[in-house]
Design a protein around this motif. Structure first.
Motif, PDB file in Angstrom:
ATOM      1  N   MET A 191     -63.764  62.357 -24.142  1.00 25.43           N
ATOM      2  CA  MET A 191     -63.312  62.201 -25.516  1.00 25.43           C
ATOM      3  C   MET A 191     -64.507  61.833 -26.398  1.00 25.43           C
ATOM      4  SD  MET A 191     -60.339  59.667 -27.046  1.00 25.43           S
ATOM      5  CE  MET A 191     -59.200  60.110 -25.734  1.00 25.43           C
ATOM      6  N   ILE A 192     -64.825  62.675 -27.364  1.00 27.20           N
ATOM      7  CA  ILE A 192     -66.008  62.425 -28.182  1.00 27.20           C
ATOM      8  C   ILE A 192     -65.737  61.266 -29.153  1.00 27.20           C
ATOM      9  CG2 ILE A 192     -66.807  64.804 -27.967  1.00 27.20           C
ATOM     10  CD1 ILE A 192     -65.761  65.365 -30.761  1.00 27.20           C
ATOM     11  N   PRO A 193     -66.794  60.562 -29.593  1.00 30.90           N
ATOM     12  CA  PRO A 193     -66.609  59.386 -30.445  1.00 30.90           C
ATOM     13  C   PRO A 193     -65.756  59.607 -31.695  1.00 30.90           C
ATOM     14  CG  PRO A 193     -68.839  59.427 -29.599  1.00 30.90           C
ATOM     15  CD  PRO A 193     -68.204  60.714 -29.174  1.00 30.90           C
ATOM     16  N   PRO A 194     -65.870  60.737 -32.422  1.00 35.40           N
ATOM     17  CA  PRO A 194     -64.997  60.898 -33.594  1.00 35.40           C
ATOM     18  C   PRO A 194     -63.514  60.853 -33.248  1.00 35.40           C
ATOM     19  CG  PRO A 194     -66.822  62.438 -33.726  1.00 35.40           C
ATOM     20  CD  PRO A 194     -66.881  61.821 -32.362  1.00 35.40           C
ATOM     21  N   VAL A 195     -63.132  61.377 -32.075  1.00 33.76           N
ATOM     22  CA  VAL A 195     -61.731  61.323 -31.668  1.00 33.76           C
ATOM     23  C   VAL A 195     -61.302  59.868 -31.450  1.00 33.76           C
ATOM     24  CG1 VAL A 195     -60.095  61.916 -29.829  1.00 33.76           C
ATOM     25  CG2 VAL A 195     -61.722  63.621 -30.652  1.00 33.76           C
ATOM     26  N   LYS A 196     -62.151  59.096 -30.778  1.00 42.65           N
ATOM     27  CA  LYS A 196     -61.831  57.685 -30.548  1.00 42.65           C
ATOM     28  C   LYS A 196     -61.688  56.935 -31.872  1.00 42.65           C
ATOM     29  CE  LYS A 196     -64.426  57.556 -26.180  1.00 42.65           C
ATOM     30  NZ  LYS A 196     -65.562  56.930 -25.464  1.00 42.65           N
ATOM     31  N   ALA A 197     -62.580  57.231 -32.818  1.00 47.81           N
ATOM     32  CA  ALA A 197     -62.539  56.552 -34.113  1.00 47.81           C
ATOM     33  C   ALA A 197     -61.283  56.925 -34.891  1.00 47.81           C
ATOM     34  CB  ALA A 197     -63.791  56.901 -34.923  1.00 47.81           C
ATOM     35  N   ILE A 198     -60.934  58.212 -34.906  1.00 47.50           N
ATOM     36  CA  ILE A 198     -59.747  58.658 -35.645  1.00 47.50           C
ATOM     37  C   ILE A 198     -58.487  58.057 -35.026  1.00 47.50           C
ATOM     38  CG2 ILE A 198     -58.338  60.686 -36.185  1.00 47.50           C
ATOM     39  CD1 ILE A 198     -60.999  62.241 -36.465  1.00 47.50           C
ATOM     40  N   ARG A 199     -58.442  58.021 -33.702  1.00 47.84           N
ATOM     41  CA  ARG A 199     -57.289  57.406 -33.040  1.00 47.84           C
ATOM     42  C   ARG A 199     -57.196  55.929 -33.401  1.00 47.84           C
ATOM     43  NH1 ARG A 199     -55.509  54.751 -28.509  1.00 47.84           N
ATOM     44  NH2 ARG A 199     -53.561  55.549 -27.588  1.00 47.84           N
ATOM     45  N   ARG A 200     -58.332  55.246 -33.446  1.00 46.13           N
ATOM     46  CA  ARG A 200     -58.344  53.827 -33.836  1.00 46.13           C
ATOM     47  C   ARG A 200     -57.834  53.650 -35.267  1.00 46.13           C
ATOM     48  NH1 ARG A 200     -58.044  49.556 -35.746  1.00 46.13           N
ATOM     49  NH2 ARG A 200     -59.427  47.747 -35.619  1.00 46.13           N
ATOM     50  N   ILE A 201     -58.176  54.555 -36.157  1.00 49.67           N
ATOM     51  CA  ILE A 201     -57.764  54.458 -37.561  1.00 49.67           C
ATOM     52  C   ILE A 201     -56.258  54.677 -37.715  1.00 49.67           C
ATOM     53  CG2 ILE A 201     -57.964  55.572 -39.827  1.00 49.67           C
ATOM     54  CD1 ILE A 201     -60.924  56.142 -39.097  1.00 49.67           C
ATOM     55  N   LEU A 202     -55.718  55.648 -36.979  1.00 52.22           N
ATOM     56  CA  LEU A 202     -54.331  56.044 -37.190  1.00 52.22           C
ATOM     57  C   LEU A 202     -53.325  55.342 -36.270  1.00 52.22           C
ATOM     58  CD1 LEU A 202     -54.812  59.914 -37.618  1.00 52.22           C
ATOM     59  CD2 LEU A 202     -54.743  58.153 -39.394  1.00 52.22           C
ATOM     60  N   PHE A 203     -53.755  54.940 -35.095  1.00 50.86           N
ATOM     61  CA  PHE A 203     -52.830  54.435 -34.071  1.00 50.86           C
ATOM     62  C   PHE A 203     -52.082  53.192 -34.559  1.00 50.86           C
ATOM     63  CE2 PHE A 203     -51.714  52.197 -30.115  1.00 50.86           C
ATOM     64  CZ  PHE A 203     -51.043  53.222 -29.450  1.00 50.86           C
ATOM     65  N   ASP A 204     -50.741  53.240 -34.494  1.00 51.95           N
ATOM     66  CA  ASP A 204     -49.859  52.138 -34.899  1.00 51.95           C
ATOM     67  C   ASP A 204     -49.973  51.795 -36.383  1.00 51.95           C
ATOM     68  OD1 ASP A 204     -48.860  51.956 -32.375  1.00 51.95           O
ATOM     69  OD2 ASP A 204     -49.739  50.002 -31.887  1.00 51.95           O
ATOM     70  N   GLN A 255     -59.319  53.860 -46.531  1.00 48.78           N
ATOM     71  CA  GLN A 255     -59.505  52.438 -46.235  1.00 48.78           C
ATOM     72  C   GLN A 255     -60.574  52.221 -45.171  1.00 48.78           C
ATOM     73  OE1 GLN A 255     -55.494  51.214 -45.211  1.00 48.78           O
ATOM     74  NE2 GLN A 255     -55.081  50.475 -47.268  1.00 48.78           N
ATOM     75  N   ALA A 256     -60.582  53.069 -44.156  1.00 50.92           N
ATOM     76  CA  ALA A 256     -61.591  52.927 -43.100  1.00 50.92           C
ATOM     77  C   ALA A 256     -62.993  53.096 -43.660  1.00 50.92           C
ATOM     78  CB  ALA A 256     -61.334  53.952 -41.993  1.00 50.92           C
ATOM     79  N   GLN A 257     -63.140  54.016 -44.608  1.00 51.91           N
ATOM     80  CA  GLN A 257     -64.453  54.243 -45.208  1.00 51.91           C
ATOM     81  C   GLN A 257     -64.825  53.152 -46.212  1.00 51.91           C
ATOM     82  OE1 GLN A 257     -65.291  58.685 -46.007  1.00 51.91           O
ATOM     83  NE2 GLN A 257     -63.055  58.628 -45.790  1.00 51.91           N
ATOM     84  N   SER A 258     -63.849  52.320 -46.574  1.00 48.84           N
ATOM     85  CA  SER A 258     -64.091  51.241 -47.539  1.00 48.84           C
ATOM     86  C   SER A 258     -64.168  49.879 -46.864  1.00 48.84           C
ATOM     87  CB  SER A 258     -62.962  51.226 -48.591  1.00 48.84           C
ATOM     88  OG  SER A 258     -62.852  52.473 -49.242  1.00 48.84           O
ATOM     89  N   CYS A 316     -61.847  46.401 -38.636  1.00 52.70           N
ATOM     90  CA  CYS A 316     -62.929  45.644 -38.003  1.00 52.70           C
ATOM     91  C   CYS A 316     -62.679  45.605 -36.500  1.00 52.70           C
ATOM     92  CB  CYS A 316     -62.982  44.234 -38.571  1.00 52.70           C
ATOM     93  SG  CYS A 316     -64.191  43.166 -37.743  1.00 52.70           S
ATOM     94  N   ASP A 317     -63.725  45.741 -35.722  1.00 53.61           N
ATOM     95  CA  ASP A 317     -63.594  45.749 -34.262  1.00 53.61           C
ATOM     96  C   ASP A 317     -63.130  44.402 -33.732  1.00 53.61           C
ATOM     97  OD1 ASP A 317     -63.854  47.294 -31.874  1.00 53.61           O
ATOM     98  OD2 ASP A 317     -65.619  46.128 -31.361  1.00 53.61           O
ATOM     99  N   ASN A 318     -63.290  43.341 -34.533  1.00 48.51           N
ATOM    100  CA  ASN A 318     -62.875  42.009 -34.103  1.00 48.51           C
ATOM    101  C   ASN A 318     -61.413  41.718 -34.405  1.00 48.51           C
ATOM    102  OD1 ASN A 318     -65.537  41.396 -33.328  1.00 48.51           O
ATOM    103  ND2 ASN A 318     -66.076  40.777 -35.400  1.00 48.51           N
TER     104      ASN A 318
END
Length: 225
Positions: A1-14, A114-117, A123-125
């Motif tokens: 899974m390439i990093p953009p997929v992981k990032a997009i999933r993190r942005i949208l998931f739940d 929002q992710a871009q802002s 935040c990862d934390n």
């Protein structure tokens, strides 16, 4: 899974809802998924762009003799072999009708903005209202009149070790492009399936830490970032 997929999933998931229910976000393509749902397709792959050696700040492994138990976030300048890639991802929004489509598209677009802002929930934390950076509840105050509070941003990114989704997955923020969605509806089915597609392109880098401690251009000591 390439990093953009992981990032997009993190942005949208739940984070996408319809009728007070969470809309599932899955790494899948075909056959048709349940509606409503969002699927992420990286069949466009990625292209290698360049490779070079750089000096960058990375945390030390806990077995390193300079690792600081009292400040595990501390990063030291090290030599890194960096590969730069360009990835292409399709985000498919599956719907039953136009009202559902408009609602979900608006939510997806807002989350990308929002992710871009640097919105606090990306935040990862941050997890379920808690912040591992401040070791307690996230202190972002959306009702605060200060400049960062009204924008939903961390009040002190350096102190609380703010780390956005772009740095977490080594994405090149300036190359993150979300095109306007286009429709690929299937009207031949007994119950038509409406499909809207966001095409996302993004550069990212993959680092291999060579190691050693370097000081060229970094000063004589490590810094906390």
């Amino acid at each position: 899974m390439i990093p953009p997929v992981k990032a997009i999933r993190r942005i949208l998931f739940d984070n996408v809802f319809y009728d007070d229910e969470i809309v599932p976000v899955k790494k899948r393509t075909y056959p048709y998924d349940t509606t409503p749902s969002i699927t992420i397709d990286d069949s466009g792959g990625s292209a290698f762009m360049e490779r070079h050696i750089v000096n960058d700040y990375y945390p030390l492994d806990n077995t390193h003799p300079l690792f600081d138990d009292e400040d595990p976030f501390r990063r030291f300048p090290q030599q890194v072999l960096r590969e730069v890639h360009q990835g292409s991802v399709n985000v498919n929004v599956w719907c039953d009708d136009e009202f559902m489509r408009e609602d979900l598209i608006n939510q997806v677009e807002r989350l990308f903005h929002q992710a871009q802002s640097d919105y606090y929930i990306f935040c990862d934390n941050y997890r379920d209202g808690e912040c591992s950076g401040c070791q307690g509840p996230c202190i972002v105050d959306l009702t605060s009149p200060d400049m960062r509070g009204v924008k939903g941003q961390c009040p002190n990114p350096e102190l609380y070790h703010y780390r956005n989704v772009f740095s977490t997955y080594n994405l090149i923020r300036s190359s993150f492009i979300v095109n306007q969605p286009f429709s690929l509806d299937d009207l031949s089915r007994t119950e038509p399936v409406l499909r809207s597609v966001f095409k996302v392109t993004c550069g990212y880098y993959v680092d291999h830490v060579i190691g050693g401690l370097v000081s060229q251009g970094f000063g004589s000591d490590a810094r906390v970032i």
